[in-house]
Motif scaffolding. Structure first.
Motif, short mmCIF file in Angstrom:
data_model
loop_
_atom_site.label_atom_id
_atom_site.label_comp_id
_atom_site.label_asym_id
_atom_site.label_seq_id
_atom_site.Cartn_x
_atom_site.Cartn_y
_atom_site.Cartn_z
N ARG A 1 0.81 -1.22 0.00
CA ARG A 1 0.00 0.00 0.00
C ARG A 1 0.84 1.27 0.00
NH1 ARG A 1 -2.94 -0.96 5.47
NH2 ARG A 1 -0.74 -1.40 5.93
N GLY A 2 2.14 1.12 0.26
CA GLY A 2 3.01 2.29 0.33
C GLY A 2 3.31 2.76 1.74
N ILE A 3 2.97 1.95 2.76
CA ILE A 3 3.24 2.32 4.15
C ILE A 3 4.54 1.65 4.61
CG2 ILE A 3 2.46 2.18 6.54
CD1 ILE A 3 -0.40 2.20 5.55
N THR A 4 5.45 2.45 5.16
CA THR A 4 6.68 1.94 5.76
C THR A 4 6.56 2.02 7.27
OG1 THR A 4 8.00 2.71 3.89
CG2 THR A 4 9.18 2.20 5.90
N TYR A 5 6.93 0.94 7.96
CA TYR A 5 6.86 0.88 9.42
C TYR A 5 8.26 1.15 9.98
CZ TYR A 5 2.37 -1.24 8.46
OH TYR A 5 1.09 -1.47 7.99
N LEU A 6 8.45 2.33 10.54
CA LEU A 6 9.75 2.75 11.04
C LEU A 6 9.85 2.41 12.52
CD1 LEU A 6 9.92 6.23 9.26
CD2 LEU A 6 11.08 4.12 8.57
N LYS B 1 -0.83 10.79 17.00
CA LYS B 1 -0.42 12.09 16.49
C LYS B 1 0.59 11.90 15.35
CE LYS B 1 -2.73 13.83 19.93
NZ LYS B 1 -4.07 14.41 19.72
N GLY B 2 0.67 12.88 14.46
CA GLY B 2 1.61 12.78 13.36
C GLY B 2 1.88 14.13 12.74
N TYR B 3 2.68 14.11 11.69
CA TYR B 3 2.94 15.36 10.97
C TYR B 3 3.09 15.09 9.48
CZ TYR B 3 8.03 14.26 10.95
OH TYR B 3 9.26 13.69 10.76
N ALA B 4 2.84 16.15 8.71
CA ALA B 4 3.02 16.14 7.26
C ALA B 4 3.90 17.31 6.88
CB ALA B 4 1.66 16.27 6.56
N ARG C 1 2.30 5.32 15.92
CA ARG C 1 1.43 4.24 16.40
C ARG C 1 1.79 3.84 17.84
NH1 ARG C 1 -0.34 -0.82 12.79
NH2 ARG C 1 1.82 -1.55 13.00
N SER C 2 3.07 3.90 18.17
CA SER C 2 3.47 3.66 19.56
C SER C 2 4.64 4.57 19.89
CB SER C 2 3.83 2.19 19.80
OG SER C 2 4.88 1.78 18.94
N ALA C 3 4.63 5.10 21.12
CA ALA C 3 5.61 6.12 21.50
C ALA C 3 6.84 5.49 22.16
CB ALA C 3 4.96 7.12 22.46
N SER C 4 7.89 6.28 22.25
CA SER C 4 9.11 5.84 22.91
C SER C 4 8.94 5.90 24.42
CB SER C 4 10.28 6.74 22.48
OG SER C 4 9.96 8.09 22.73
N THR C 5 9.81 5.18 25.13
CA THR C 5 9.87 5.29 26.59
C THR C 5 10.56 6.58 26.99
OG1 THR C 5 10.00 2.88 26.72
CG2 THR C 5 10.62 4.13 28.69
N ASP C 6 11.61 6.92 26.26
CA ASP C 6 12.37 8.14 26.53
C ASP C 6 12.96 8.64 25.22
OD1 ASP C 6 13.58 10.04 28.46
OD2 ASP C 6 15.44 9.18 27.73
N GLY C 7 12.98 9.96 25.03
CA GLY C 7 13.53 10.53 23.81
C GLY C 7 12.59 10.35 22.62
N GLY C 8 13.17 10.40 21.41
CA GLY C 8 12.40 10.17 20.21
C GLY C 8 11.64 11.37 19.69
N ASP C 9 11.91 12.58 20.20
CA ASP C 9 11.21 13.75 19.67
C ASP C 9 11.41 13.87 18.17
OD1 ASP C 9 10.49 14.33 22.23
OD2 ASP C 9 11.52 16.26 22.34
N ALA C 10 10.34 14.23 17.47
CA ALA C 10 10.46 14.54 16.05
C ALA C 10 11.14 15.90 15.91
CB ALA C 10 9.08 14.57 15.41
N GLY D 1 9.69 1.11 22.46
CA GLY D 1 9.10 0.55 21.25
C GLY D 1 8.46 1.56 20.33
N ARG D 2 9.10 2.68 20.11
CA ARG D 2 8.56 3.71 19.21
C ARG D 2 8.34 3.13 17.81
NH1 ARG D 2 10.36 7.94 15.64
NH2 ARG D 2 9.58 10.02 16.14
N GLU D 3 7.17 3.40 17.24
CA GLU D 3 6.90 2.98 15.87
C GLU D 3 6.16 4.10 15.13
OE1 GLU D 3 5.26 -0.88 13.44
OE2 GLU D 3 4.02 -0.19 15.13
N MET D 4 6.73 4.49 14.00
CA MET D 4 6.13 5.51 13.15
C MET D 4 5.77 4.87 11.81
SD MET D 4 6.24 8.42 14.86
CE MET D 4 6.01 9.65 13.58
N LEU D 5 4.64 5.28 11.27
CA LEU D 5 4.24 4.86 9.93
C LEU D 5 4.50 6.02 8.98
CD1 LEU D 5 2.86 2.72 11.71
CD2 LEU D 5 0.92 2.78 10.12
#
Length: 240
Positions: A60-65, A205-208, A105-114, A224-228
């Motif tokens: 579908r064009g979705i990458t799971y980061l 939450k997300g951004y474009a 989809r799931s956030a980090s425990t610590d850090g990971g700011d966009a 377990g941070r996961e971004m689509l």
């Protein structure tokens, strides 16, 4: 609107195709949003424009980061917990994705700011710090970007009559800078750092952003941070 929403820059509410159109075409090319599901995320992208395929994406064009050690030597920084330095996506191809969507989809425990950086802000700061460095990164052969069989010789900042038209940047073993640009990298690093906006993303939450006008990245994280991610090539022909 929650306190978490108020902390997001350029927050525009629920993600829709029309919201994307307004933010990317009439706005400044950056928006944060909320989205209820993976299906709604994909639907909004498809309503707005043409979803591009990518080797790391599904059909579908979705990458799971997410942190994915099993990828071995081919694992890019996006699939680790390390800092992802400011960059644009796919600078080695002639026409990179025009718009990027990233959704938590799931956030980090610590850090990971966009982290996001407006290209015009970086140019303005670099001009103040070192005008010769800016000139070096505007040269037509400032950088060689390579990915697989793709190669692009390009400026980092493509300008016309003093107006920024496009940015391209990536840091990896297959990127080469011209001599003057290589010497100017410390000034660029400083300008990037001083132009950076950083914000946390909670699940949903997300951004474009416009991939031709903004840089983006990520702070190092734990957990377990996961971004689509979805890459969009352009608006639908009916919207032009």
């Amino acid at each position: 609107m929650t306190l978490a929403d108020l902390s997001l820059p350029n927050y525009l509410g629920r993600l829709t195709g029309s919201m994307l159109h307004d933010a990317m075409e009439a706005g400044d090319g950056f928006a944060t949003f909320d989205c209820d599901s993976e299906e709604a995320f994909l639907q909004a992208a498809q309503e707005y424009g043409v979803v591009l395929p990518h080797r790391d994406a599904d059909a579908r064009g979705i990458t799971y980061l997410r942190n994915t050690p099993g990828l071995g030597r081919d694992r890019g920084i996006g699939f680790t917990r390390e800092t992802l330095r400011p960059h644009t996506d796919r600078p080695a191809i002639k026409t990179p994705p025009r718009v990027l969507l990233l959704w938590c989809r799931s956030a980090s425990t610590d850090g990971g700011d966009a982290t996001v950086l407006r290209g015009t802000d970086v140019v303005a700061r670099l001009k103040e710090i070192d005008p010769q460095a800016l000139a070096a990164f505007c040269e037509p052969d400032a950088a060689i970007f390579r990915t697989g069989t793709d190669e692009m010789v390009s400026p980092v900042f493509r300008m016309h009559d003093g107006v920024l038209q496009e940015v391209r940047l990536r840091y990896d073993p297959y990127v080469y800078f011209a001599v003057d640009a290589a010497h100017a990298l410390p000034a660029l690093e400083r300008a990037l750092k001083e132009a950076e906006q950083a914000f946390p993303l909670s699940p949903g939450k997300g951004y474009a952003l416009r991939n031709d006008l903004w840089f983006h990245g990520r702070r190092a994280y734990s957990g377990g941070r996961e971004m689509l991610r979805i890459m969009i090539g352009g608006k639908h022909a009916t919207d032009r």
